[in-house]
Design an enzyme around this catalytic site. Structure first.
Site, PDB file in Angstrom:
ATOM      1  N   GLU A  79       2.956   0.427   3.317  1.00  0.00           N
ATOM      2  CA  GLU A  79       2.509  -0.674   4.181  1.00  0.00           C
ATOM      3  C   GLU A  79       2.626  -1.963   3.383  1.00  0.00           C
ATOM      4  OE1 GLU A  79      -1.152   0.182   7.012  1.00  0.00           O
ATOM      5  OE2 GLU A  79      -1.396   1.246   5.129  1.00  0.00           O
ATOM      6  N   HIS A 129       0.826  -1.207   0.000  1.00  0.00           N
ATOM      7  CA  HIS A 129       0.000   0.000   0.000  1.00  0.00           C
ATOM      8  C   HIS A 129       0.856   1.251   0.000  1.00  0.00           C
ATOM      9  CE1 HIS A 129      -3.125   2.685   2.163  1.00  0.00           C
ATOM     10  NE2 HIS A 129      -3.341   2.692   0.862  1.00  0.00           N
TER      11      HIS A 129
HETATM   12  P1  NAD Z   1      -6.874   5.546 -11.293  1.00  0.00           P
HETATM   13  O1  NAD Z   1      -8.306   5.480 -11.626  1.00  0.00           O
HETATM   14  O2  NAD Z   1      -6.136   6.822 -11.396  1.00  0.00           O
HETATM   15  O3  NAD Z   1      -6.074   4.502 -12.190  1.00  0.00           O
HETATM   16  C1  NAD Z   1      -6.502   3.220 -12.426  1.00  0.00           C
HETATM   17  C2  NAD Z   1      -5.940   2.802 -13.793  1.00  0.00           C
HETATM   18  O4  NAD Z   1      -6.144   1.425 -13.971  1.00  0.00           O
HETATM   19  C3  NAD Z   1      -6.589   3.504 -14.976  1.00  0.00           C
HETATM   20  O5  NAD Z   1      -5.595   4.075 -15.774  1.00  0.00           O
HETATM   21  C4  NAD Z   1      -7.301   2.387 -15.716  1.00  0.00           C
HETATM   22  O6  NAD Z   1      -7.309   2.597 -17.125  1.00  0.00           O
HETATM   23  C5  NAD Z   1      -6.438   1.202 -15.330  1.00  0.00           C
HETATM   24  N1  NAD Z   1      -7.091  -0.086 -15.486  1.00  0.00           N
HETATM   25  C6  NAD Z   1      -8.367  -0.420 -15.240  1.00  0.00           C
HETATM   26  N2  NAD Z   1      -8.548  -1.742 -15.537  1.00  0.00           N
HETATM   27  C7  NAD Z   1      -7.364  -2.217 -15.927  1.00  0.00           C
HETATM   28  C8  NAD Z   1      -6.907  -3.488 -16.348  1.00  0.00           C
HETATM   29  N3  NAD Z   1      -7.751  -4.522 -16.452  1.00  0.00           N
HETATM   30  N4  NAD Z   1      -5.605  -3.637 -16.666  1.00  0.00           N
HETATM   31  C9  NAD Z   1      -4.764  -2.587 -16.586  1.00  0.00           C
HETATM   32  N5  NAD Z   1      -5.163  -1.358 -16.222  1.00  0.00           N
HETATM   33  C10 NAD Z   1      -6.433  -1.177 -15.887  1.00  0.00           C
HETATM   34  O7  NAD Z   1      -6.750   4.936  -9.833  1.00  0.00           O
HETATM   35  P2  NAD Z   1      -5.642   5.203  -8.718  1.00  0.00           P
HETATM   36  O8  NAD Z   1      -6.054   6.354  -7.891  1.00  0.00           O
HETATM   37  O9  NAD Z   1      -4.316   5.199  -9.329  1.00  0.00           O
HETATM   38  O10 NAD Z   1      -5.820   3.913  -7.808  1.00  0.00           O
HETATM   39  C11 NAD Z   1      -5.339   2.653  -8.199  1.00  0.00           C
HETATM   40  C12 NAD Z   1      -5.351   1.731  -6.989  1.00  0.00           C
HETATM   41  O11 NAD Z   1      -4.552   2.293  -5.958  1.00  0.00           O
HETATM   42  C13 NAD Z   1      -6.725   1.525  -6.371  1.00  0.00           C
HETATM   43  O12 NAD Z   1      -6.782   0.211  -5.888  1.00  0.00           O
HETATM   44  C14 NAD Z   1      -6.734   2.497  -5.212  1.00  0.00           C
HETATM   45  O13 NAD Z   1      -7.607   2.094  -4.189  1.00  0.00           O
HETATM   46  C15 NAD Z   1      -5.296   2.407  -4.758  1.00  0.00           C
HETATM   47  N6  NAD Z   1      -4.814   3.564  -4.018  1.00  0.00           N
HETATM   48  C16 NAD Z   1      -5.135   4.821  -4.390  1.00  0.00           C
HETATM   49  C17 NAD Z   1      -4.662   5.904  -3.667  1.00  0.00           C
HETATM   50  C18 NAD Z   1      -4.997   7.310  -4.077  1.00  0.00           C
HETATM   51  O14 NAD Z   1      -4.833   8.223  -3.248  1.00  0.00           O
HETATM   52  N7  NAD Z   1      -5.412   7.544  -5.308  1.00  0.00           N
HETATM   53  C19 NAD Z   1      -3.840   5.693  -2.538  1.00  0.00           C
HETATM   54  C20 NAD Z   1      -3.488   4.391  -2.204  1.00  0.00           C
HETATM   55  C21 NAD Z   1      -3.976   3.337  -2.950  1.00  0.00           C
END
Ligand code: NAD
Length: 710
Positions: A457, A445
């Protein structure tokens, strides 16, 4: 002449002697009790050495001396203030006896001379530093100030205002800057430090120049003018409520400017003893010790884990793009895969933006930037994934999508590859069902923005192997992050504790408190943002989702089963900074920055969901109602062994949610308040429900008079 465990005296030719620090069985030289005692003996021997003509101080380690032993200081500071002052004065007297040897002295500084190490060098008549070496007095960053003559000797050696600025900033200075300031007398070529320093020493011994220089350092500070410290003082005053050491150091310098060395030294010992008794220094020293413990575990993980050769990053969004950049920047190449070309382009643009900023700040060279950029490849398919030995899944937060992606990735990556999910809320145990080798699977994480946030994490699922957990932690360290290994639970460690605080916040709003006052109280207590502002920054819709998910995992205790403010804002389309309105409204100020303003519309919306009319809360009541949930949840995490111990929990919360550093983390803060006092606060708030019920471990501590760090 003398051959101790920490240092030795080695006769050179013609009456010169080398005092060489080389602590046996340790990687660094530091001033611990043994070293100080041997130094006392060595100085006594030198005092009665007939024919002595000069002393050259050297180090047998890659660094000169890194400072006082912080663990010993931590123990010392538990004693009464006059005993601390006495002990410090006894140590400082050894330095003074060295300074007063009847022959010229020279310190040859390699690597780092910090804190007590630099203070000892300042007691020599001359200093030569090797190119690339750093010197400095970082004591203020531990909530104290220099106690072995730093506040006395440095302002009597270089411009006193520059000396004060060095001490207040605590930042180490490169050799060239130290030379320009006059803190060292020469910079040697790499590899010829000892020869050049000895030649210099022979020269001053022959021409007698050292005598006058020594006289100049015994009296008051030449040309002292209080006005020249005014700006520094103003800055230090602003910080002083939580970080009093910088202001105290300035006061110490100013108030001893007119007296001679010995009187100033006496005052310094008394001053540092007072600083050592402040809660801030206790917390900052604990943070330092916790940081050391985490570094040790990181080294152990690196030994146990497997270094990552090439990583596959799935999802080129905010997180995937940041992770790809963080990996490439540390020399571990990545393939970033997404399902949309537009996302890949955006991910690369994000990396380019980060690189351009680093280039503009001179933090990377053009060439290095090029290498980093080339280390990020993008794909719409799994081509080349057989070369990938580590996969980070960072696609949308959806269980079904993640499971499908994880299974796919496992079938394409190298056999035995470690696979992790960057989920912020889904169960690692549940996600592990999607892969054929759950022993190779874990949670990893990262926090947003990845290049800036120092914490990762590492979440062990029920079947994650030790080797996998170690490899994940080692990869995080290789990216320059601090890894804390935690057990799988809703919210893991950091968001679980954060959300308990958010629920406390929502209850305050329900009960008629003003979110602006809550933000003000928390920011005054040292949080970078109050909870309302923080949720605007995270995104109100994201917060609703995370609050719902995590509170559901803890039943009654964390329930927010009332019409709550964050949900209400989301329903009204106020999503926070991202659309210009949440608890506050946001407008673009100069330099394009978002400026937060009070918004009467939000106020009206929130008035409608109050269970009772608005009422006045004292700042103290708000503080207690906000802080207790954080503390209780951290204690529960410790009791449930969610992380290895108090050091891991406190560091994760200082780094992950910016728990105020000067409080040391929730468990250190709990120790400072005392379990009984905390119990009394919890008792007073009992009617608020189980969130405010003191955990059993805290009650045990109260009964035994125990603490988390005792
Ligand atoms: P985001 O929406 O910015 O990015 C997600 C990406 O995944 C998109 O570009 C999408 O096109 C791609 N995607 C979707 N399906 C896919 C697939 N089958 N294969 C490959 N790519 C695919 O989301 P994010 O904010 O970057 O979050 C991503 C993960 O990280 C989530 O699980 C989120 O909970 C976690 N996270 C986010 C944060 C935050 O602050 N944004 C912090 C910690 C963890």
């Amino acid at each position: 002449m003398m051959n101790g465990q920490a240092l030795s005296l080695l006769p050179l030719e013609d009456g010169f002697v080398e005092l060489r620090f080389d602590r046996q069985g340790e990687s660094v030289n530091k001033f611990d009790a043994l070293t100080l005692s041997e130094l006392g003996e060595a100085v006594a021997l030198l005092q009665r050495s007939p024919g002595l003509r000069g002393v050259l101080v050297t180090s047998g380690k890659p660094a000169f001396i890194v400072g006082a032993d912080i663990f010993e200081l931590n123990t010392l500071f538990r004693r009464p203030v006059d005993e601390i002052a006495g002990e410090i004065a006894r140590h400082a007297a050894i330095f003074t006896a060295f300074e007063d040897l009847p022959v010229p002295t020279m310190a040859a500084l390699n690597g780092m001379a910090l804190g007590g190490g630099f203070e000892f060098a300042l007691a020599a008549d001359y200093r030569v530093a090797e190119a690339g070496a750093q010197v400095g007095l970082p004591e203020v960053t531990l909530g104290i100030f220099p106690g072995y003559g730093g506040t006395v000797r440095l302002p009597r050696l270089i411009d006193f205002a520059a000396a004060a600025a060095w001490i207040v900033s605590g930042q180490p200075k490169p050799a060239a800057e130290a030379l320009a300031a006059g803190a060292v007398d020469g910079v040697s070529a790499p590899g010829s430090l000892k020869e050049e320093a000895l030649a210099f020493l022979r020269q001053v011994a022959a021409n007698g120049a050292w005598r006058e220089r020594r006289r100049n350092r015994q009296g008051p500070i030449a040309g002292f003018a209080l006005e020249r410290l005014a700006d520094l003082r103003q800055g230090a005053e602003k910080q002083a409520r939580h970080f009093p050491a910088a202001l105290a150091a300035l006061t110490q310098i100013a108030e001893t400017a007119a007296v001679g060395r010995d009187a100033a030294l006496r005052r310094e010992a008394a001053g540092i003893a007072e600083m050592g008794k402040t809660p801030t220094s206790a917390a900052l020293i604990q943070n330092f010790i916790n940081g050391q413990a985490l570094k040790k575990s990181a080294a152990a993980f690196a030994r146990q884990g497997r270094p990552v050769k090439r990583a596959g990053i799935l999802g080129a969004g905010i997180m995937g793009g940041g992770i790809a950049f963080a990996s490439a920047a540390k020399g571990i190449p990545v393939i970033m895969k997404d399902i949309a070309q537009a996302a890949l382009d955006a991910g690369l643009r994000e990396a380019d933006g980060l690189l351009s900023r680093q280039l503009a700040q001179g933090r990377v060279s053009e060439e290095k930037a090029q290498t980093i950029r080339q280390a990020i490849e993008t794909r719409l398919d799994y081509r080349d994934f057989p070369s990938v030995d580590f996969v980070v899944e960072a696609v949308v937060e959806n269980l079904a999508v993640k499971k499908a992606v994880l299974a796919e990735a496992e079938s394409h990556a190298a056999a035995g590859a470690v696979i992790v999910s960057n989920t912020s809320s889904l169960s690692i145990g549940e996600l592990a069902n999607a892969v054929r080798h759950p022993e190779n699977f874990a949670g990893m994480h990262f926090f947003n923005p990845v290049p800036i946030m120092p914490l990762v994490e590492v979440i062990r699922g029920p079947l994650t192997s030790d080797a996998t957990a170690a490899t994940v932690a080692a990869y995080a360290s290789a990216m320059g992050k601090t890894a804390v290994v935690v057990r799988d639970c809703p919210g893991f460690l950091v968001n679980r504790v954060l959300i308990s605080g958010f629920v406390g916040f929502l209850m305050l709003l329900r009960d008629g408190a003003d979110y602006r006052q809550i933000d003000r109280v928390m920011e005054a207590a040292g949080w970078p943002m109050g909870p309302a502002y923080l949720q605007d920054v995270i995104g109100i819709d994201t917060c609703v989702h995370v609050i719902d998910f995590i509170t559901a995992g803890y039943g009654e205790r964390m329930a927010a089963a009332f019409p709550h403010a964050v949900k209400r804002l989301a329903e009204a389309g106020r999503l926070g900074q991202k659309n210009g309105a949440g608890f506050y409204r946001y407008v673009r100020g100069d330099k394009g920055r978002l400026v937060k303003e009070i918004d009467p519309d939000a106020e009206a919306l929130l008035a409608a969901i109050r269970a009772v009319p608005a009422r006045d809360f004292s700042d103290a009541e708000i503080f207690d109602r906000m802080m207790l949930p954080f503390i209780h949840e951290a204690v529960l995490c410790l009791a449930e062994k969610i992380a290895a111990g108090p050091a891991e929990i406190d560091m994760a919360l200082v780094m992950g949610i910016s728990f105020p550093r000067h409080l040391g983390g929730p468990l250190k803060f709990a120790d400072q308040l005392g379990a009984s006092a905390l119990l009394a606060k919890a008792e007073a708030l009992r009617s608020l429900g189980p969130l405010y019920e003191a955990p059993a471990l805290l009650r045990e501590h109260a009964a035994k008079g125990a603490g988390f760090y005792r």
